[in-house]
Design an enzyme around this catalytic site. Structure first.
Site, mmCIF file in Angstrom:
data_model
loop_
_atom_site.group_PDB
_atom_site.id
_atom_site.type_symbol
_atom_site.label_atom_id
_atom_site.label_comp_id
_atom_site.label_asym_id
_atom_site.label_seq_id
_atom_site.Cartn_x
_atom_site.Cartn_y
_atom_site.Cartn_z
ATOM 1 N N LYS A 140 44.124 -20.435 -1.946
ATOM 2 C CA LYS A 140 44.948 -21.634 -1.785
ATOM 3 C C LYS A 140 44.514 -22.749 -2.735
ATOM 4 O O LYS A 140 45.081 -23.839 -2.702
ATOM 5 C CB LYS A 140 44.862 -22.129 -0.345
ATOM 6 C CG LYS A 140 45.263 -21.104 0.702
ATOM 7 C CD LYS A 140 45.019 -21.650 2.105
ATOM 8 C CE LYS A 140 45.311 -20.610 3.170
ATOM 9 N NZ LYS A 140 45.006 -21.119 4.539
ATOM 10 N N HIS A 171 21.949 -9.345 -11.113
ATOM 11 C CA HIS A 171 22.183 -8.593 -9.877
ATOM 12 C C HIS A 171 20.806 -8.295 -9.276
ATOM 13 O O HIS A 171 20.359 -7.146 -9.257
ATOM 14 C CB HIS A 171 22.933 -7.305 -10.204
ATOM 15 C CG HIS A 171 23.600 -6.664 -9.020
ATOM 16 N ND1 HIS A 171 23.355 -7.046 -7.721
ATOM 17 C CD2 HIS A 171 24.517 -5.656 -8.950
ATOM 18 C CE1 HIS A 171 24.074 -6.309 -6.902
ATOM 19 N NE2 HIS A 171 24.794 -5.459 -7.622
ATOM 20 N N ARG A 205 28.909 -12.501 -3.958
ATOM 21 C CA ARG A 205 29.243 -11.898 -5.246
ATOM 22 C C ARG A 205 30.418 -12.663 -5.833
ATOM 23 O O ARG A 205 31.375 -12.978 -5.127
ATOM 24 C CB ARG A 205 29.602 -10.418 -5.103
ATOM 25 C CG ARG A 205 30.191 -9.833 -6.396
ATOM 26 C CD ARG A 205 30.324 -8.328 -6.348
ATOM 27 N NE ARG A 205 29.013 -7.700 -6.490
ATOM 28 C CZ ARG A 205 28.840 -6.393 -6.707
ATOM 29 N NH1 ARG A 205 29.888 -5.590 -6.803
ATOM 30 N NH2 ARG A 205 27.635 -5.892 -6.821
ATOM 31 N N ARG A 211 29.164 -0.441 -2.268
ATOM 32 C CA ARG A 211 27.766 -0.213 -1.913
ATOM 33 C C ARG A 211 27.013 -1.513 -1.601
ATOM 34 O O ARG A 211 26.312 -1.603 -0.599
ATOM 35 C CB ARG A 211 27.036 0.530 -3.040
ATOM 36 C CG ARG A 211 27.235 2.033 -3.037
ATOM 37 C CD ARG A 211 27.225 2.588 -4.440
ATOM 38 N NE ARG A 211 28.311 2.030 -5.224
ATOM 39 C CZ ARG A 211 29.574 2.498 -5.151
ATOM 40 N NH1 ARG A 211 29.849 3.510 -4.385
ATOM 41 N NH2 ARG A 211 30.528 1.941 -5.856
ATOM 42 N N THR A 212 27.158 -2.516 -2.462
ATOM 43 C CA THR A 212 26.390 -3.743 -2.269
ATOM 44 C C THR A 212 26.785 -4.423 -0.968
ATOM 45 O O THR A 212 25.923 -4.802 -0.166
ATOM 46 C CB THR A 212 26.602 -4.697 -3.458
ATOM 47 O OG1 THR A 212 26.185 -4.046 -4.662
ATOM 48 C CG2 THR A 212 25.775 -5.967 -3.273
#
Length: 310
Positions: free
Chosen positions: A80, A129, A101, A51-52
């Site tokens: 890496k 958030h 995020r 959703r985000t």
């Protein structure tokens, strides 16, 4: 650090929160524009999201911008061994805004400090958030007609639930009362209870999701017990199904009650709740588009043309 970055909901004043809500309301009426024409946004998702990420990318597209980035850290150079510092410095060469995020608390703050490009925190560990908080506030305002003097019951994973942590901080301006419903293992962290004490915000703390708690609530904010936050799988199995909301539990609840959930849900909201007009979680997710359009505009220092006259 760009002053328009949004790392924590605490970065916003009351007036800035209200202005973002007003802008979200505008975008709900006018979702498409060319405000970001020629601009590029990076969506850097070191942690899975549906959703985000999709709502941020849709927000950029509807504002006329373009999106680059990744939805899986294993496809980036971090797999890496590239440091977060180097990833942010590199991406900053290409874009006008970074939406990130990360699974580590504080990662968004760190990213904002190593670049002049505005950074929007799309969730960092169990910490903050803020974009979810803005869509939560917008959902509360739309359903209640006010943000003031509401009883908000938070249920489930209050220890690791960054959405409830951010919402507590944002509601400090609006005279809320909170009910914290959780088992001991998932109780609201002391720092957020101290925050309530310092701000004079009343709250109750209980392990019992009782009819009295439900029937006194204006908002019930259900949360998922997040398996990914647990290092002990046995502890997760012990607590994952402790709090479930069924339709029959709402029989004597207030007419204005609305059920919120940041999604995804697992078993904490029964499917028989979905048809109840008090269920608002899917509408809440839709509101994320408008709230995130407003956040992106703030990050770029842009005001929608004609908004004040609309």
């Amino acid at each position: 650090m760009n002053p328009n970055s949004l790392v924590s909901i605490a970065d916003l004043t009351k007036d800035e929160i209200l202005d973002l809500l007003k802008t979200a309301e505008y975008f709900e009426r006018h979702p498409n524009s060319k405000i970001l024409d020629g601009r590029v946004a990076a969506t850097l998702f070191f942690e899975p999201s549906t959703r985000t990420r999709l709502s941020f990318e849709t927000a950029v597209n509807r504002l006329g911008g373009r999106v680059i980035g990744f939805s899986d850290a294993s496809t980036s150079s971090s797999s890496k061994g590239e440091t977060l510092h180097d990833t942010i410095k590199m991406v900053s060469n290409y874009v006008d805004i970074i939406i990130m995020r990360h699974f580590l608390e504080g990662a968004a703050r760190y990213a904002s400090e190593v670049t002049d490009v505005p950074v929007v925190n799309a969730g960092d560990g169990a910490n903050q958030h803020p974009s979810q908080t803005m869509l939560d506030l917008y959902s509360i305002y739309k359903t209640q007609g006010t943000l003031y003097d509401l009883t908000i019951t938070m249920v489930g994973d209050l220890k690791y639930g960054r959405t409830v942590h951010s919402l507590i901080m944002a509601m400090q301006y609006f005279r809320p009362k909170f009910n914290f419903v959780a088992c001991q293992e998932l109780a609201m962290p002391d720092e957020y209870k101290r925050f309530c004490d310092e701000k004079g915000i009343p709250y109750t703390e209980t392990t019992d999701f009782s009819p009295e708690v439900i029937n006194s609530s204006d908002i019930i904010y259900m949360t998922r017990v997040q398996r990914e936050r647990f290092t002990d799988i046995m502890e997760y199995e012990r607590v994952k199904d402790l709090y479930n909301l069924h339709n029959s539990m709402l029989d004597n609840s207030k007419d204005n009650l609305r059920i919120l959930h940041p999604l995804p849900r697992i078993t904490e909201i029964s499917y028989d709740v979905d048809a109840n007009p008090k269920a608002y979680y899917f509408d809440q997710a839709r509101n994320g588009l408008y709230a995130r359009q407003a956040i992106i505009c703030r990050a770029r220092g842009i005001k929608p043309e004609g908004m004040t006259n609309d």
